[in-house]
Design an enzyme around this catalytic site. Structure first.
Site, mmCIF file in Angstrom:
data_model
loop_
_atom_site.group_PDB
_atom_site.id
_atom_site.type_symbol
_atom_site.label_atom_id
_atom_site.label_comp_id
_atom_site.label_asym_id
_atom_site.label_seq_id
_atom_site.Cartn_x
_atom_site.Cartn_y
_atom_site.Cartn_z
ATOM 1 C CG HIS A 12 -1.272 54.101 -33.237
ATOM 2 N ND1 HIS A 12 -0.506 55.180 -33.582
ATOM 3 C CD2 HIS A 12 -2.069 53.855 -34.305
ATOM 4 C CE1 HIS A 12 -0.810 55.575 -34.801
ATOM 5 N NE2 HIS A 12 -1.771 54.781 -35.264
ATOM 6 C CG HIS A 64 -4.239 50.137 -39.684
ATOM 7 N ND1 HIS A 64 -2.887 49.876 -39.598
ATOM 8 C CD2 HIS A 64 -4.374 51.474 -39.456
ATOM 9 C CE1 HIS A 64 -2.245 51.000 -39.327
ATOM 10 N NE2 HIS A 64 -3.117 51.983 -39.238
ATOM 11 C CG HIS A 115 -6.084 56.446 -36.501
ATOM 12 N ND1 HIS A 115 -5.453 57.588 -36.086
ATOM 13 C CD2 HIS A 115 -5.131 55.683 -37.074
ATOM 14 C CE1 HIS A 115 -4.166 57.524 -36.399
ATOM 15 N NE2 HIS A 115 -3.944 56.386 -37.002
#
Length: 372
Positions: free
Chosen positions: A148, A227, A37
């Site tokens: 996450h 995000h 990520h």
């Protein structure tokens, strides 16, 4: 700054020039695992921030687990460990409000249209947390995907990091002392001491908005399963910072809508007064575009200083829902790559890309790369 590109994959992180020549390709240090990520180079000292996991972490109940997407590792230019931010010890890994609201049809890249719109009940989540099922599954506590973390940025003015936690629907700033400086997210479910760090939404005059614990009206919205929470350096100073975020929009308001077609994704920019502990929503796009641009996972909102513009990549538009159709496996998505002039809400550039799925996309300076 040197025209090269860096990224990570699995148990490695690497740097190559634009022609594909290796500068370095390293294994993660012992005790860390599972890069994915996000990474960030700190230009002032050449260090790298890497989003990893802790390998062999001993929980308070004495169970040994590999944690999931919840550690920020800092290494120097030679790959030596400098520091780490163990988020399961800094944040609340048992806050489960978002975990019970997100669409189980699209949890990161675990795409299952058959589960679209389904959520975990409190009973299902509790049962999952009580057994020894660890790994990349939605659940609370170290060893499960409770956080996450999908982006990390660095604020040199106070030696802090800014992270995006998809499974907390929160953007969080953490100092070198591992203390939370502020949290940009809906208040519901945050206990002390974290609730004292929540930012207060305000209007353009700095007056507090009337908000509930998960909604705030038309003038402001928090981000949901977002995000890329990145500091806009050229517009920020020590006290007031601007942050660009890709608000995916799943679990908006900590619930699933009655109809999937009601979901939408935003590019959004916030202005945060770190002294007053307030946040103002300055700019948003995507809400009026509706479900056609809805991106359940991944994506990017990035300020481009050289053009004074904002790139928004609706990376998984069409992945789920009516626009995906029966051939979701053959044609998984139709991303939109857009660029907006500063302050405008109609794109100056828009590209629709058919039958592909991406994570992020943004311009690079080829001239700069070849000059170096």
């Amino acid at each position: 700054a040197d025209g090269a590109m860096s990224w990570g994959y699995g148990q490695r992180y690497a740097k190559y020039d634009i022609m594909g020549r290796e500068i370095f390709n390293r294994r993660l240090p012992t005790g860390y695992a599972d890069f994915s990520h996000a990474s960030k180079k700190i230009e002032s000292n050449g260090h790298y921030l890497l989003r990893v996991a802790s390998d062999g972490y001993k929980r308070p109940d004495n169970k040994i687990v590999r944690t999931v997407r919840d550690v920020i590792l800092e290494v120097d230019g030679d790959g030596n460990v400098v520091d780490d931010f163990r988020l399961f010890e800094i944040l609340d890994p048992y806050r489960d409000n978002v975990l019970k609201a997100i669409d189980q049809g699209a949890v990161c890249l675990n795409i299952d249209p058959a589960k679209q719109g389904k959520t975990l009940t409190a009973e299902e989540l509790a049962k999952q947390d009580q057994n020894d099922h660890f790994g990349d599954i939605v659940g609370s506590g170290a060893g499960r995907n409770w956080a996450h973390i999908n982006s990390v940025d660095y604020d040199e003015t106070d030696d802090s990091i800014i992270i995006s936690s998809r499974h907390q629907s929160a953007i969080i700033k953490i100092g070198r002392d591992k203390k939370v400086k502020w949290i940009l997210g809906a208040p519901r479910g945050w206990r002390s001491p974290w609730k004292e760090a929540l930012l207060t939404p305000v209007d353009a005059q700095g007056k507090p908005l009337k908000c509930g614990d998960a909604e705030c009206g038309d003038a402001f919205d928090w981000t949901w399963t977002q995000h890329t929470a990145w500091r806009i350096d050229s517009k920020s100073d020590k006290n007031v910072i601007w942050v660009s975020v890709f608000d995916n929009g799943d679990g908006r308001g900590l619930e699933q809508p009655a109809l999937a077609e009601e979901k939408y994704t935003r590019g959004v920019i916030y202005k945060i007064d770190q002294k007053k502990m307030t946040v103002q929503q300055l700019w948003e796009v995507g809400k009026d575009l509706g479900h056609e641009y809805f991106s359940p996972v991944t994506g990017i909102t990035k300020y481009m200083a050289d053009k004074n513009s904002v790139v928004v990549f609706y990376s998984t538009a069409g992945l789920l829902g009516p626009s995906a159709g029966p051939n979701v496996k053959e044609e998984p998505a139709h991303p939109y790559l857009t660029e907006y002039r500063w302050g405008e809400t109609k794109p100056a550039v828009e590209l629709k890309i058919n039958s592909v799925m991406g994570y992020q996309a943004f311009p690079i300076s080829v001239e700069q790369a070849f000059t170096h």
